[in-house]
Every structure is written in structure tokens, then in C-alpha cells.
Design an enzyme around this catalytic site. Sequence first.
Site, PDB file in Angstrom:
ATOM      1  CG  LEU A 194      -1.981  -1.356   1.924  1.00 60.37           C
ATOM      2  CD1 LEU A 194      -2.760  -1.705   2.577  1.00 60.37           C
ATOM      3  CD2 LEU A 194      -3.285  -0.894   0.209  1.00 60.37           C
ATOM      4  CG  HIS A 195       2.462   3.232  -3.266  1.00 58.26           C
ATOM      5  ND1 HIS A 195       2.505   1.676  -3.386  1.00 58.26           N
ATOM      6  CD2 HIS A 195       3.170   3.734  -4.443  1.00 58.26           C
ATOM      7  CE1 HIS A 195       2.381   2.192  -4.968  1.00 58.26           C
ATOM      8  NE2 HIS A 195       2.670   2.892  -5.319  1.00 58.26           N
ATOM      9  NE  ARG A 196      -2.593   4.234  -6.995  1.00 57.20           N
ATOM     10  CZ  ARG A 196      -1.269   3.528  -7.585  1.00 57.20           C
ATOM     11  NH1 ARG A 196      -0.866   5.354  -7.573  1.00 57.20           N
ATOM     12  NH2 ARG A 196      -1.066   2.663  -8.747  1.00 57.20           N
TER      13      ARG A 196
END
Length: 369
Positions: free
Chosen positions: A206-208
Site C-alpha cells: 500500500l503506497h497510494r
Amino acid sequence: MKKIISVVGARPNFMKAAPLMRAFSPYADRVKNILVHTGQHYDAAMSQVFFDDLGLPIPDIFLGVGSGTHAEQTARIMVEFEKICAAESPDLIIVFGDVNSTLACSIVAAKGCIPLAHVEAGLRSFDRTMPEEVNRIVTDTLSSFLFVTEQSGIDNLIREGVPKDKMFLLGNTMIDTLLRLLPKAQDSDFLERYSLVPKKYCVVTLHRPSNVDTKEGLEGILGLFAILSRKTSIIFPIHPRTKKMLSSYGLDYRVREIPNLFLIEPLGYLDFLRAMESSVFVLTDSGGIQEETTTLGIPCITMRNNTERPITVEVGTNVLAGSDVNHVLTACEKTMSGDSKKGNIPAMWDGHAAERIVQVLMAKLYSKE
Ligand code: UD1
């Protein structure tokens, strides 16, 4: 002799570019292919490890632009890349995907009247709050040759008025890389290093900004991990952006309190492929991972409200769970109970997209002679 500049900059570019570099190599007597790395991603774990794992040649030119705001990063790449174009006078520039390096070099190519090829064209999330969507729209508008991975991309480009003779549905070069390196990934000792049993763990990336840039968002994700970890181990190779946000909100301690959560550094390509292909499911907000899991037949739960890759939902193993952690948890539990999509592999994701693209480009490059 024709001269091409291929541009990479950020992690997801490398696996898309590598097959093209290989597919051009038989034409070394007719085409000089210069590889430019903008340096958008610069940590060894975000860049060098991929050059090693994928067998990418050392970049001919490294711009070293690093991080910054969108405008700073894009502008720095443009300034440096313009100098390269002036010095080299290429016959063609090739850009990949939807990162800021893609956008910046597309604008320079267009202003310099240099033909531009976009690999992975036409994808649309229809969500302009995503920086990548802006990058895709601008890049496609400026491109002379648009190489598309799925039918939705063709439909989108036609709707936007792009002439049909500019677009080519030829497959997915990122999947070329996956299929080539899957046997090698089996040799990775990743599972042994963490004492993992196949299908008894999930992989999370998860990096958005929409998921990790707020404290509430991160707290929700940590709450999700706390519940999930009672039923499965969680492998979480953390993106530098997510790591930075966790620590800036003082949430690092919460991570350490969750049992069965392996928060680890970003993985190289082969280790990550090995991790995905033996997992029970992958939870992600990445674009490319939706395609890789579909190809591997591994259930994918996408923590987003939309996807620019609808074929992974229509044909593949992908489920769009939205950004509400309760919905995401329900999707994870359903998958762990064995209720998951089996899926098929989309047309032409067969490992030979780059060869087809190179054939088209060679014909175009030499068509006026
Ligand atoms: C970029 C892409 C995104 C892609 C992602 C994959 C854009 C707009 N976004 O997002 O589409 O999914 O790459 O990884 O181009 N950082 C490091 N080391 C690095 C690189 C970044 O520490 O090697 C940190 C920096 O604090 C930086 C932050 O990560 O400010 C964000 O990096 P950036 O390149 O701006 O965007 P990503 O979030 O990586």
C-alpha cells in the site's frame, strides 16, 4: 543507424522496459538504444535491485533528479532530459507507464518534435485526483505510437479521438518479464527466510496517497492488519512513502504490537514474485500488481474505488474492494474462506508483447526510407 532513447525512472518502469531492451538487441546494427534513468527512484531497494534481477543494462545516462513535489520533480526531469535530447537528437523516444518521469519526458519529446512511443497507453481510472491519471492523459495525447495492453485502452483512446492508426493492442511487456523470470523466482529463498508456509500468508503493498497520506487512513489499515493477523501472517514490504508517513504520524509503535505482521524493506523483483505466487492472496493499491496476480492466478484484493486495468476484474482474479477498511476486511475473509475468483489470463499476455512492439517500431522507423 537510428537512435532511440528509452526512459525509465521509477520502480514500475523497470519491468516494462526490460523486455523491450532485449527485443531491440537483435537489431543492434540498425538501432542504437540509449537507456536514460531519471533517478525518480534512487534507493537501491527501489532501483538497483531491479537492474540486477531483470538483467537491465546499466543506464547510459543517469539524471539523478530524486524526490520533490510533483512540479519540482517533473520540472527537474524536463530540464535535464531536454539537454539529453538536444545532444543526442534521437529519432524516437520511448516512455513507459504513468509515473512523473513518463509525463516529463513526453512533454520534452513533443516540444522537441521527436516522435514518442508510449508503452502501456490508454489505461484510464477516470479519477483525476490520481497523479498517474493526469500523467496518462497527457502522455497519450502527445504520443505518436500508443502500445495498449487491454481492449479498454483502445476504447478509451478512440473515445478521446486518437486516430486508430496510432494505437496497437499487442500485449503487456510487464507480463513478458513475469513469464520469463517466474522459473528463476522459484529459486528465491524468500519463504525460508521468513519461515513462511505456502498459502498461509498474504502479501500487502500500500503506497497510494489516497490510502497512506492521512493519519486516519493509516490507522484504519493498522486496524485491518490487527484483525487479519489473527488468521494469517502478513508480509508487508513497505514503500518508502508509506514508511515516512507511518513515522511522521508516530504510528510505528502500533506496527510492532501486531503479531504475525512482517513489516519488511521493499523486495527485489524475484523475491516479490516468489512471495506473490505462494500467497493466499495479495492486498494492494498498486496498478501493476493487479495484472501480475491475474497472470499468476492469485486472488487480488485492490484497496481502491477504481482501476485503470478493468480486464483484471472482468477476466482475472482482481476484486475492487474500495477504500473502506470494513469492505476490504470482508473481501479478505471471503477469499480466505476459499471463495475467490479463479480468473483467466487476458489475450496476448503471452510473454511476447515486446517482440511485437519492436517489429512495429522498426517498421515505423524505417518506413520513410
Ligand atoms: C511513484 C509513482 C506511482 C508508482 C510508484 C511505485 C508518480 C506520480 N507516482 O510513486 O505511480 O505506483 O512510484 O513505487 O510518479 N522515496 C524514497 N526513495 C526512493 C523513492 C522515493 O525514499 O527511491 C520516497 C521519498 O520520500 C519520496 C516519496 O517516496 O518523496 C514518493 O516518491 P515519488 O517518486 O514521488 O512517488 P511514489 O509514491 O514512489
